[in-house]
Design a protein around this motif. Structure first.
Motif, PDB file in Angstrom:
ATOM      1  N   GLY A   1      33.581  25.068   7.969  1.00  0.00           N
ATOM      2  CA  GLY A   1      32.401  25.129   8.822  1.00  0.00           C
ATOM      3  C   GLY A   1      32.401  24.112   9.938  1.00  0.00           C
ATOM      4  O   GLY A   1      33.291  23.260  10.031  1.00  0.00           O
ATOM      5  N   LEU A   2      31.396  24.207  10.754  1.00  0.00           N
ATOM      6  CA  LEU A   2      31.308  23.302  11.898  1.00  0.00           C
ATOM      7  C   LEU A   2      31.041  21.866  11.476  1.00  0.00           C
ATOM      8  O   LEU A   2      31.541  20.926  12.085  1.00  0.00           O
ATOM      9  N   HIS A   3      30.213  21.714  10.431  1.00  0.00           N
ATOM     10  CA  HIS A   3      29.817  20.380   9.974  1.00  0.00           C
ATOM     11  C   HIS A   3      29.353  19.512  11.125  1.00  0.00           C
ATOM     12  O   HIS A   3      29.855  18.402  11.343  1.00  0.00           O
ATOM     13  N   LEU A   4      28.405  20.036  11.849  1.00  0.00           N
ATOM     14  CA  LEU A   4      27.922  19.306  13.016  1.00  0.00           C
ATOM     15  C   LEU A   4      27.317  17.958  12.636  1.00  0.00           C
ATOM     16  O   LEU A   4      27.381  16.999  13.400  1.00  0.00           O
ATOM     17  N   ASP A   5      26.742  17.899  11.443  1.00  0.00           N
ATOM     18  CA  ASP A   5      26.150  16.627  11.026  1.00  0.00           C
ATOM     19  C   ASP A   5      27.216  15.546  10.884  1.00  0.00           C
ATOM     20  O   ASP A   5      27.030  14.407  11.300  1.00  0.00           O
ATOM     21  N   LYS A   6      28.347  15.953  10.310  1.00  0.00           N
ATOM     22  CA  LYS A   6      29.431  14.976  10.173  1.00  0.00           C
ATOM     23  C   LYS A   6      29.963  14.555  11.535  1.00  0.00           C
ATOM     24  O   LYS A   6      30.283  13.389  11.770  1.00  0.00           O
ATOM     25  N   LEU A   7      30.084  15.527  12.420  1.00  0.00           N
ATOM     26  CA  LEU A   7      30.537  15.188  13.765  1.00  0.00           C
ATOM     27  C   LEU A   7      29.596  14.178  14.406  1.00  0.00           C
ATOM     28  O   LEU A   7      30.038  13.168  14.974  1.00  0.00           O
ATOM     29  N   VAL A   8      28.319  14.435  14.300  1.00  0.00           N
ATOM     30  CA  VAL A   8      27.353  13.538  14.927  1.00  0.00           C
ATOM     31  C   VAL A   8      27.412  12.153  14.298  1.00  0.00           C
ATOM     32  O   VAL A   8      27.365  11.129  14.995  1.00  0.00           O
ATOM     33  N   ASP A   9      27.513  12.095  12.981  1.00  0.00           N
ATOM     34  CA  ASP A   9      27.656  10.800  12.305  1.00  0.00           C
ATOM     35  C   ASP A   9      28.844  10.018  12.862  1.00  0.00           C
ATOM     36  O   ASP A   9      28.732   8.864  13.269  1.00  0.00           O
ATOM     37  N   ASN A  10      29.991  10.690  12.847  1.00  0.00           N
ATOM     38  CA  ASN A  10      31.212  10.037  13.308  1.00  0.00           C
ATOM     39  C   ASN A  10      31.075   9.590  14.763  1.00  0.00           C
ATOM     40  O   ASN A  10      31.424   8.463  15.126  1.00  0.00           O
ATOM     41  N   HIS A  11      30.528  10.481  15.553  1.00  0.00           N
ATOM     42  CA  HIS A  11      30.393  10.178  16.976  1.00  0.00           C
ATOM     43  C   HIS A  11      29.427   9.027  17.215  1.00  0.00           C
ATOM     44  O   HIS A  11      29.698   8.133  18.022  1.00  0.00           O
ATOM     45  N   LEU A  12      28.303   9.035  16.533  1.00  0.00           N
ATOM     46  CA  LEU A  12      27.317   7.972  16.756  1.00  0.00           C
ATOM     47  C   LEU A  12      27.875   6.604  16.382  1.00  0.00           C
ATOM     48  O   LEU A  12      27.614   5.601  17.055  1.00  0.00           O
ATOM     49  N   SER A  13      28.667   6.600  15.329  1.00  0.00           N
ATOM     50  CA  SER A  13      29.201   5.296  14.920  1.00  0.00           C
ATOM     51  C   SER A  13      30.165   4.775  15.974  1.00  0.00           C
ATOM     52  O   SER A  13      30.204   3.583  16.267  1.00  0.00           O
ATOM     53  N   ILE A  14      30.934   5.691  16.577  1.00  0.00           N
ATOM     54  CA  ILE A  14      31.830   5.266  17.652  1.00  0.00           C
ATOM     55  C   ILE A  14      31.034   4.905  18.894  1.00  0.00           C
ATOM     56  O   ILE A  14      31.279   3.881  19.543  1.00  0.00           O
ATOM     57  N   LEU A  15      30.080   5.748  19.204  1.00  0.00           N
ATOM     58  CA  LEU A  15      29.304   5.550  20.420  1.00  0.00           C
ATOM     59  C   LEU A  15      28.603   4.187  20.416  1.00  0.00           C
ATOM     60  O   LEU A  15      28.578   3.488  21.423  1.00  0.00           O
TER      61      LEU A  15
ATOM     62  N   GLN B   1      47.036   0.381  10.728  1.00  0.00           N
ATOM     63  CA  GLN B   1      47.558  -0.895  11.228  1.00  0.00           C
ATOM     64  C   GLN B   1      46.449  -1.869  11.622  1.00  0.00           C
ATOM     65  O   GLN B   1      46.723  -2.941  12.173  1.00  0.00           O
ATOM     66  N   GLY B   2      45.203  -1.454  11.379  1.00  0.00           N
ATOM     67  CA  GLY B   2      44.110  -2.384  11.599  1.00  0.00           C
ATOM     68  C   GLY B   2      43.597  -2.482  13.019  1.00  0.00           C
ATOM     69  O   GLY B   2      42.789  -3.353  13.334  1.00  0.00           O
ATOM     70  N   TYR B   3      44.062  -1.575  13.877  1.00  0.00           N
ATOM     71  CA  TYR B   3      43.555  -1.605  15.245  1.00  0.00           C
ATOM     72  C   TYR B   3      42.179  -0.941  15.355  1.00  0.00           C
ATOM     73  O   TYR B   3      41.344  -1.332  16.157  1.00  0.00           O
ATOM     74  N   LEU B   4      41.992   0.095  14.551  1.00  0.00           N
ATOM     75  CA  LEU B   4      40.769   0.893  14.672  1.00  0.00           C
ATOM     76  C   LEU B   4      39.938   0.839  13.389  1.00  0.00           C
ATOM     77  O   LEU B   4      40.471   0.619  12.303  1.00  0.00           O
ATOM     78  N   ARG B   5      38.636   1.069  13.569  1.00  0.00           N
ATOM     79  CA  ARG B   5      37.764   1.175  12.407  1.00  0.00           C
ATOM     80  C   ARG B   5      38.069   2.451  11.647  1.00  0.00           C
ATOM     81  O   ARG B   5      38.761   3.343  12.124  1.00  0.00           O
ATOM     82  N   GLN B   6      37.501   2.537  10.458  1.00  0.00           N
ATOM     83  CA  GLN B   6      37.650   3.756   9.671  1.00  0.00           C
ATOM     84  C   GLN B   6      36.829   4.874  10.296  1.00  0.00           C
ATOM     85  O   GLN B   6      35.612   4.873  10.226  1.00  0.00           O
TER      86      GLN B   6
ATOM     87  N   ASP C   1      29.104   1.485  18.054  1.00  0.00           N
ATOM     88  CA  ASP C   1      29.854   0.318  17.623  1.00  0.00           C
ATOM     89  C   ASP C   1      31.292   0.291  18.104  1.00  0.00           C
ATOM     90  O   ASP C   1      31.999  -0.694  17.893  1.00  0.00           O
ATOM     91  N   GLY C   2      31.741   1.359  18.700  1.00  0.00           N
ATOM     92  CA  GLY C   2      33.105   1.368  19.232  1.00  0.00           C
ATOM     93  C   GLY C   2      34.140   1.722  18.189  1.00  0.00           C
ATOM     94  O   GLY C   2      33.897   1.710  16.988  1.00  0.00           O
ATOM     95  N   LEU C   3      35.299   2.031  18.722  1.00  0.00           N
ATOM     96  CA  LEU C   3      36.397   2.474  17.879  1.00  0.00           C
ATOM     97  C   LEU C   3      37.185   1.266  17.349  1.00  0.00           C
ATOM     98  O   LEU C   3      37.842   1.344  16.303  1.00  0.00           O
ATOM     99  N   SER C   4      37.109   0.177  18.058  1.00  0.00           N
ATOM    100  CA  SER C   4      37.919  -0.984  17.691  1.00  0.00           C
ATOM    101  C   SER C   4      37.478  -1.586  16.363  1.00  0.00           C
ATOM    102  O   SER C   4      36.285  -1.653  16.058  1.00  0.00           O
ATOM    103  N   ALA C   5      38.469  -2.045  15.610  1.00  0.00           N
ATOM    104  CA  ALA C   5      38.155  -2.814  14.414  1.00  0.00           C
ATOM    105  C   ALA C   5      37.592  -4.157  14.841  1.00  0.00           C
ATOM    106  O   ALA C   5      37.972  -4.700  15.871  1.00  0.00           O
TER     107      ALA C   5
ATOM    108  N   ILE D   1      33.076   2.180  26.371  1.00  0.00           N
ATOM    109  CA  ILE D   1      32.169   2.604  25.295  1.00  0.00           C
ATOM    110  C   ILE D   1      32.969   3.012  24.062  1.00  0.00           C
ATOM    111  O   ILE D   1      32.652   2.650  22.930  1.00  0.00           O
ATOM    112  N   LEU D   2      34.011   3.773  24.306  1.00  0.00           N
ATOM    113  CA  LEU D   2      34.808   4.295  23.195  1.00  0.00           C
ATOM    114  C   LEU D   2      35.368   3.163  22.336  1.00  0.00           C
ATOM    115  O   LEU D   2      35.364   3.237  21.105  1.00  0.00           O
ATOM    116  N   PHE D   3      35.841   2.129  22.969  1.00  0.00           N
ATOM    117  CA  PHE D   3      36.473   1.046  22.213  1.00  0.00           C
ATOM    118  C   PHE D   3      35.467   0.027  21.700  1.00  0.00           C
ATOM    119  O   PHE D   3      35.536  -0.408  20.547  1.00  0.00           O
TER     120      PHE D   3
END
Lengths: 221, 221
Positions: A191-205, B155-160, A207-211, B204-206
DNA sequence: AGGTAATAACTGACCGGACGGTCATTTGCA
DNA sequence: TGCAAATGACCGTCCGGTCAGTTATTACCT
């Protein structure tokens, strides 16, 4: 003699005057299935239980059917988003989350899910549809979101970003997700799982992708 | 005697055998302008300096023209992206930046910019185009990007994050930017400014949209 | 009630024109 | 002269939109 009859408003109707909506329902189903150009007016009529001629009793042209269809589907959504945008004052991230989740919920209806595809496909060859969509949706939503972001920056919730360009970063991923699914059938398992997409996206949006630089501060689940 | 000439491949031609490419150029210009359905084969021919019949000497159908057109434009881009994806080993954010900037540069050519619009418009009614695009682009790029993200996490560059869903967050904004411009003419003052979009988006992405918790650590200009 | 006239609701055959694709014919080159 | 290259008139089909005619529903009259 018949003067008395005249003022009695709509007197009768072979079947309810829900007809226009029935036509729109039929047209939507067919447009979703085969697209606008490949759908014949007669197909719409047949599906709605009418003859072709009757369709032209309610709509002046095939294009008018499409326009009415799109308006019926999207205006309520735009209204809902605007409502949320207006109602909340504080952290804009909360509003963004609310709106995105609202969108995700609405898009779980296939009737709504098909709208982006329809609009994308037909705007080029149908300027009136483009104008309607701009007027009813884009030109109302964009200023509101820009204002939200601007305020968010001023109040210290958000980093310095370009409000206008940032809109793309907020809703673009949703659009791409829908496009991939609708056009190529590419979607998560089951399925689309739009809720999961939004969750994942919001966390990136937000807090960013960087660790985080060194320490594992706090990992949201 | 003329054998020497003969093996030069095509012997003669009222005009060069660059013909197929000329047809594609003409078709592209017209498809951009009016869309696929609204463009007549005869228009394509006229613009390429041929007659309609001659077009069918080089392409079996109108649809084949579109498919060849799209393939010619996008395969080199996909190749280029794959190349970058393969070549670099370390921080995936660098690769993402490189690829996004490469895309932005390519999209500054209107011939390329029109591709998303064309593909979106026509895939529904033209399954072969959809298959070609999946095979040549999507099915090659997606696994590569997913792998990149997965490695970045390990490798620890990105968040989960969910690698598959995160792809939408990476390129969705670019698509929306192009779509808004192409379909509704909505763009920043004086042009697409894809470089600015990519800058804003990458930051924003990072690093996320949120302002740093308390101290102003480092604000990128 | 039954009959009748009035008319809203609906039908479907038809028209006009557009357009993808074909092919008998012509053109230009060697 | 021979043949590839190119032509453009033509065909068949498709479909949006029209409209003269038909049917269903109601109001009114006796």
């Amino acid at each position: 003699m018949n003067e008395i009859e005249k003022d009695r408003g709509p007197k009768f109707r072979r079947r309810a005057e829900a007809r226009p909506d029935e036509v729109l329902d039929a047209a939507l189903a067919l447009f979703i299935e085969k697209g606008f150009a490949a759908t014949r007016v007669e197909d719409i009529a047949k599906r709605a239980g009418l003859s072709k001629g009757a369709v032209y009793l309610y709509f002046p042209s095939k294009e008018a059917v499409l326009e009415a269809l799109v308006r019926r589907a999207i205006v309520p959504i735009a209204d809902s988003a605007l409502q949320t945008l207006h109602d909340y004052e504080g952290d804009p991230r909360i509003v963004i989350g609310l709106v995105l989740n609202m969108l995700a919920a609405r898009l779980s209806d296939p009737r709504i899910l098909a709208m982006p595809k329809l609009i994308f496909r037909e705007v080029l060859g149908f300027p009136e549809l483009a104008q309607m969509y701009r007027r009813e949706v884009i030109d109302r939503v964009i200023p509101a979101v820009e204002g939200l972001i601007r305020r968010g920056i001023d109040q210290g919730y958000l980093r310095q970003v370009d409000p206008s360009l940032t809109i793309r970063s907020i809703i673009g991923p949703l659009l791409l997700h829908v496009a991939m699914a609708e056009l190529f059938g590419i979607m998560p398992e089951g399925g689309l799982h739009l809720d999961k997409l939004v969750d994942n996206h919001l966390s990136i949006l937000f807090d960013g992708l960087s660790a985080p630089p060194s320490a594992k501060t706090w990992s949201a689940s």
